[in-house]
Design an enzyme around this catalytic site. Structure first.
Site, PDB file in Angstrom:
ATOM      1  N   ASP A   1     -18.387  65.579  -8.804  1.00  0.00           N
ATOM      2  CA  ASP A   1     -18.525  65.364  -7.370  1.00  0.00           C
ATOM      3  C   ASP A   1     -17.751  66.476  -6.652  1.00  0.00           C
ATOM      4  OD1 ASP A   1     -18.257  64.614  -4.746  1.00  0.00           O
ATOM      5  OD2 ASP A   1     -17.724  62.527  -5.146  1.00  0.00           O
ATOM      6  N   TYR A  26     -12.321  59.133  -5.512  1.00  0.00           N
ATOM      7  CA  TYR A  26     -13.030  58.683  -4.306  1.00  0.00           C
ATOM      8  C   TYR A  26     -14.398  59.345  -4.302  1.00  0.00           C
ATOM      9  CZ  TYR A  26     -14.651  57.870   0.352  1.00  0.00           C
ATOM     10  OH  TYR A  26     -15.442  57.468   1.407  1.00  0.00           O
ATOM     11  N   TYR A  41     -12.906  52.942   9.351  1.00  0.00           N
ATOM     12  CA  TYR A  41     -11.798  52.163   8.777  1.00  0.00           C
ATOM     13  C   TYR A  41     -10.885  51.554   9.847  1.00  0.00           C
ATOM     14  CZ  TYR A  41     -13.304  55.341   5.055  1.00  0.00           C
ATOM     15  OH  TYR A  41     -14.047  56.066   4.173  1.00  0.00           O
ATOM     16  N   LYS A  86     -20.499  67.807   2.655  1.00  0.00           N
ATOM     17  CA  LYS A  86     -19.465  68.268   3.588  1.00  0.00           C
ATOM     18  C   LYS A  86     -19.679  69.696   4.108  1.00  0.00           C
ATOM     19  CE  LYS A  86     -15.659  65.194   2.327  1.00  0.00           C
ATOM     20  NZ  LYS A  86     -15.446  64.471   3.563  1.00  0.00           N
TER      21      LYS A  86
HETATM   22  N1  PMP Z   1     -17.241  62.341  -2.556  1.00  0.00           N
HETATM   23  C1  PMP Z   1     -16.093  62.914  -2.181  1.00  0.00           C
HETATM   24  C2  PMP Z   1     -15.275  63.652  -3.197  1.00  0.00           C
HETATM   25  C3  PMP Z   1     -15.652  62.830  -0.857  1.00  0.00           C
HETATM   26  O1  PMP Z   1     -14.485  63.396  -0.499  1.00  0.00           O
HETATM   27  C4  PMP Z   1     -16.474  62.155   0.089  1.00  0.00           C
HETATM   28  C5  PMP Z   1     -16.089  62.047   1.549  1.00  0.00           C
HETATM   29  N2  PMP Z   1     -14.764  62.132   1.857  1.00  0.00           N
HETATM   30  C6  PMP Z   1     -17.667  61.567  -0.344  1.00  0.00           C
HETATM   31  C7  PMP Z   1     -18.025  61.685  -1.675  1.00  0.00           C
HETATM   32  C8  PMP Z   1     -18.566  60.819   0.597  1.00  0.00           C
HETATM   33  O2  PMP Z   1     -19.189  61.666   1.478  1.00  0.00           O
HETATM   34  P1  PMP Z   1     -19.791  61.123   2.858  1.00  0.00           P
HETATM   35  O3  PMP Z   1     -18.603  60.689   3.678  1.00  0.00           O
HETATM   36  O4  PMP Z   1     -20.515  62.300   3.432  1.00  0.00           O
HETATM   37  O5  PMP Z   1     -20.697  59.994   2.537  1.00  0.00           O
END
Ligand code: PMP
Length: 430
Positions: A249, A148, A20, A278
């Site tokens: 998610d 997100y 970013y 993660k």
């Molecule tokens: N979903 C959520 C809830 C996230 O917090 C993130 C990353 N911050 C992602 C998806 C995307 O994961 P990545 O950055 O490993 O692609």
């Protein structure tokens, strides 16, 4: 090991994109030589206490001997092999563990290489499932504002339209149904108006909607919103009532961060599809997984396509799977819930920030602490201040938050929260 390194910051600035950022006016980047436990060491000599766990992934801290040993062993055996037409023990072991620790109905696992891709796979599963049932109208997703889910296109299309700057890609992004963001807060009273509002959206749109996608209990990068478990429970009930699949998610919330192994447990619900990433590998390697039920997997497999149309090159990477197994074992062998409760206690020191002007709200849940300001933070300025205080904290927007490694001590958390207090008190954020 000699940790002294020359880091070519000029080359970095000229040629390397960081997340970013502008290529012409980038924010500063700090050269790191090594990490150990919950410390980040800079080439300029500073040792920083980490408050971010490398974007919430390094739950056991850095350089954990058990994770290192698992990786060394796996490198000596097999770092990678394609997953098409081949299988291996690290993937099988990992999927056994995932099926065991996630909600009971999730039985089928798709291994992918990042959180965003896990979300893409989840969306494909939902779309393909309805097609397999001969239902062609369910082509949209429903999701709350302030969410997100990643930066790839399908994932981005269900992120908050303003935060993720949808306008840049309008015309290219699919248009989905956004419902109001959850308002009632975790630990407070649930406003049933939110349930009525959700019911109206489901009634109006369910025929076009394949799945509802949501971050359970904590909306993370979209605003660190800790919402009421009843909201998610209501979503689950409406999904079942209206034949809409529920995608949870758990990429940010999974593996204990909110005080439960998975945040869906706060609402005692089971999703139809769940994404994790993660902390899956303890922050050592990139790996994610999308889990689903027998019903959906069988539906997809018996549909017209007969297969799930996805297969990344590094799917089931043995090195990542081996270290994920070690990380999960490490987590469940300890009293992780007690450790999260201790961290939550320690994070309550952030509450003293409420006495400061410019602080709108302070909240904590599990091993997450958030100080929300009235105005956006000057990241460059506050980060320089944090470095001078020996801590690594990277705010975004109006939010200064901590998601530390679980190995952090109370003294570490006190240092982190004191640095945040002083940064605000001394106006180092404007
Ligand atoms: N979903 C959520 C809830 C996230 O917090 C993130 C990353 N911050 C992602 C998806 C995307 O994961 P990545 O950055 O490993 O692609």
């Amino acid at each position: 090991m000699n940790k002294k390194q020359t880091i070519d910051l000029d080359f970095d600035r000229q040629h390397i994109w960081h997340p970013y950022t502008s290529m012409t006016q980038p924010l500063p980047v700090y050269p790191v030589t090594h990490t150990q436990d919950n410390k980040i060491y800079l080439a300029t000599g500073e040792c920083l206490i980490d408050g971010m766990a490398s974007w919430w992934s390094a739950i056991h801290g850095y350089g954990h001997p058990v994770l290192k040993a698992a990786m060394h062993h796996q490198i000596d055996t097999m770092s990678h092999v394609m997953f098409g037409g081949i299988t291996h023990q690290p993937a099988i072991e990992l999927c056994k563990k995932l099926v065991a620790i996630t909600p009971n109905s999730l039985q089928k696992v798709f291994l992918a290489d990042s959180g965003s891709v896990a979300v893409e796979v989840a969306i494909k599963m939902a779309l393909q499932y309805w097609l397999s049932q001969g239902i062609t109208t369910k082509q949209k997703l429903m999701t709350p504002l302030k969410g997100y889910h990643g930066d790839t296109f399908a994932a981005m299309s269900v992120c908050d339209p303003i935060n993720s700057m949808h306008s840049l890609y309008s015309g290219f992004l699919p248009e989905h149904v956004f419902v109001p963001a959850p308002v009632s807060q975790f630990g407070q009273t649930f406003d049933h108006h939110e349930a009525h509002q959700l019911a109206e959206y489901f009634a109006a749109h369910h025929q076009d909607v394949a799945a509802f996608i949501i971050e359970p209990i904590v909306q993370n990068a979209g605003g660190m919103n800790f919402y009421h478990p009843e909201y998610l429970k209501t979503v689950r009930q409406l999904c079942s009532k209206y034949d809409v699949l529920l995608i949870c998610d758990e990429i940010a919330t999974g593996f204990g961060r909110t005080g439960k192994m998975f945040a869906v447990e706060h609402s005692q619900i089971e999703p139809d599809i769940m994404c994790i990433g993660k902390a899956l590998t303890g922050g050592t390697m990139t790996l994610s997984a999308t889990l689903t039920t027998d019903k959906i997997a069988i539906g997809i497999s018996e549909g017209e396509a007969g297969v799930l149309m996805h297969g990344p090159t590094f799917m089931g990477n043995p090195l990542a799977c081996a270290v994920a197994c070690a990380s999960i074992d490490l987590l469940i062998e300890q009293d992780w819930a007690k450790q999260i409760a201790l961290l939550n206690d320690a994070l309550s020191s952030l509450h003293k920030c409420t006495e400061l002007t410019h602080v709108k709200n302070v909240r904590t849940l599990g091993a997450i602490g958030v100080v929300e300001l009235t105005d956006a933070v000057n990241v460059e300025k506050i980060q320089a201040y944090f470095i001078s205080q020996g801590v690594w904290v990277r705010p975004f927007g109006k939010l200064i938050y901590l998601m530390p490694p679980y190995i952090s001590t109370k003294a570490d958390i006190d240092t982190l929260s004191n640095a945040i207090y002083c940064a605000i008190e001394g106006s180092h954020f404007k």
